[in-house]
Design an enzyme around this catalytic site. Structure first.
Site, short mmCIF file in Angstrom:
data_model
loop_
_atom_site.label_atom_id
_atom_site.label_comp_id
_atom_site.label_asym_id
_atom_site.label_seq_id
_atom_site.Cartn_x
_atom_site.Cartn_y
_atom_site.Cartn_z
N ALA A 158 -1.82 -5.83 -7.63
CA ALA A 158 -1.51 -6.49 -6.36
C ALA A 158 -1.64 -5.54 -5.15
O ALA A 158 -1.35 -4.34 -5.30
CB ALA A 158 -0.08 -7.04 -6.42
N GLY B 135 -4.70 -6.79 -4.69
CA GLY B 135 -5.97 -7.18 -5.30
C GLY B 135 -7.22 -6.48 -4.80
O GLY B 135 -8.33 -6.95 -5.05
N LYS C 169 -1.63 10.19 -9.92
CA LYS C 169 -0.91 10.49 -8.68
C LYS C 169 -0.40 11.92 -8.77
O LYS C 169 0.16 12.31 -9.82
CB LYS C 169 0.25 9.51 -8.48
CG LYS C 169 -0.14 8.04 -8.63
CD LYS C 169 -0.97 7.50 -7.48
CE LYS C 169 -1.46 6.08 -7.76
NZ LYS C 169 -2.41 5.56 -6.78
#
Ligand code: SAM
Length: 358
Positions: free
Chosen positions: A223, A225, A307
């Site tokens: 999300a 997207g 990350k």
């Protein structure tokens, strides 16, 4: 070629220590010794290669693509300083005569405010310099092929590093940066990370085979997207895993199934062609996830972000990559590549491809 003892490496500003640690380690592993110099935030590192070896030889030995934190590299002559504003062409041309033959000259700047302000100057200077060098016989005619590309790394109108990069073992992009246009319909800016990853890791002539219409993909942490949008644009069918809401226009394409599940628990019912993962997590946890997907044969290609932690960023990345490599060592030739992309910030992007992906 004597005098070419300094390697100039361009990187993301703020990542000079990682760039310096990496080149020192990689060079030593290839039998080259030297020392790096850096100023934090300047967007580049210099690495002085101890004679009798030269920076040219180092570039002929080390694979540019093996470097994660270097966007571009150049083997340079001693820095040209105090260039006179009235005539920079003459001293630059004199120095250029000491370089290997090139058919092309380009100018780079650091990816800093000062660097960006110099881009106009660079364009004008190169358009005056190229014909001057050709007239002086220092630059080959444009149509000739050469293994080397001449580079100016411009620090100011008075200070320039002059050098060369191997055409086939360097970045073809100005300053090592791929500038992509943000697609107006994409749901988030991070869409550019996946697009850049494809450009960097997969040669364009293989896109129709490796990023092909009809393929099935899983997007972990999808999300809103942006990455799913790229997969859909390529004609794929995507399972998007995220508790957060997906962009409505994207859902209307009919190519996306949205599951509100945990990326670290989800397992596909059938193997898919692609898994992509942009979940913000500790790199060690993402590493374990990727290994699980590979060992189970759940996806044939993966693009994922590691990350970066606040400290020990370079050793942490190396450790994660080594864990993946050793976990897959007896699985018959998985390929793993990593790079800090232009659109990455506190992260690096990796591409992992199954042995059958050639
Ligand atoms: C950086 S965003 C992804 C952005 C996305 N790639 C894009 O281009 O729009 C990270 C996403 O990971 C999701 N996420 C974090 N932990 C997750 C988990 N354990 N399982 C699934 N999704 C997770 C968050 O809800 C967030 O939407």
């Amino acid at each position: 070629m004597s005098g070419l003892d300094t390697l100039v490496l361009l990187c993301r500003p703020g990542f000079e220590p990682e760039c310096a640690s990496e080149i020192s380690e990689v060079a030593a592993a290839a039998g080259f010794y030297g020392y790096p110099r850096l100023d934090q935030g300047e967007g580049y590192v210099t690495f002085y290669v101890h004679p009798p070896a030269t920076a040219l030889e180092l570039m002929e030995t080390v694979r540019f693509r093996s470097l994660i934190f270097t966007r571009q590299w150049l083997a340079c002559l001693p820095k040209l300083e105090d260039l006179p504003a009235k005539d920079r062409l003459t001293p630059v041309a004199e120095a250029a005569a000491h370089l290997p033959a090139c058919a092309e000259v380009v100018a780079d700047t650091a990816d800093t405010t000062e660097g960006r302000e110099l881009r106009g100057f660079c364009r004008k200077f190169v358009s005056a310099l190229a014909p001057h060098l050709r007239k002086e016989g220092v630059l080959l005619p444009r149509k000739e092929k050469s293994a080397w590309r001449m580079h100016l790394f411009v620090l100011s109108g008075r200070e320039i590093w002059l050098g060369v990069a191997p055409v086939k073992n360097s970045s073809a992009w100005e300053g090592g940066i791929l500038r992509l246009k943000f697609p107006a319909r994409a749901p988030s800016r991070s869409t550019l990370k996946l697009e850049e990853a494809w450009h960097w890791f997969i040669p364009k002539h293989q896109w129709d085979r490796l990023i092909a219409p009809g393929m099935r993909a899983v997007d972990l942490g999808a999300a809103p997207g942006g990455w799913t949008w790229q997969l859909v644009e390529r004609g794929m069918f995507v399972t998007a895993i995220d508790n957060g809401p997906m962009n409505e226009d994207l859902m209307e394409t009919g190519q996306v199934e949205h599951l509100r599940e945990d990326a670290f628990v989800y397992a596909p019912a059938k193997p898919v062609d692609w898994m992509v993962c942009d979940v913000v997590e500790k790199p060690a946890r993402t590493t374990a996830l990727v290994i699980e997907w590979a060992l189970n044969g759940w996806a044939r290609q993966m693009v994922f972000n590691l990350k970066l932690p606040m400290k020990q960023r370079y050793p942490e990345v190396r450790q994660c990559l080594e864990r993946i490599e050793s976990a897959l060592a007896d699985q018959g030739g998985w390929r793993l590549e990593a790079r800090q992309l232009y659109h990455d910030r506190e992260e690096v992007t990796c591409w992992l491809a199954a042995p059958e992906i050639r």
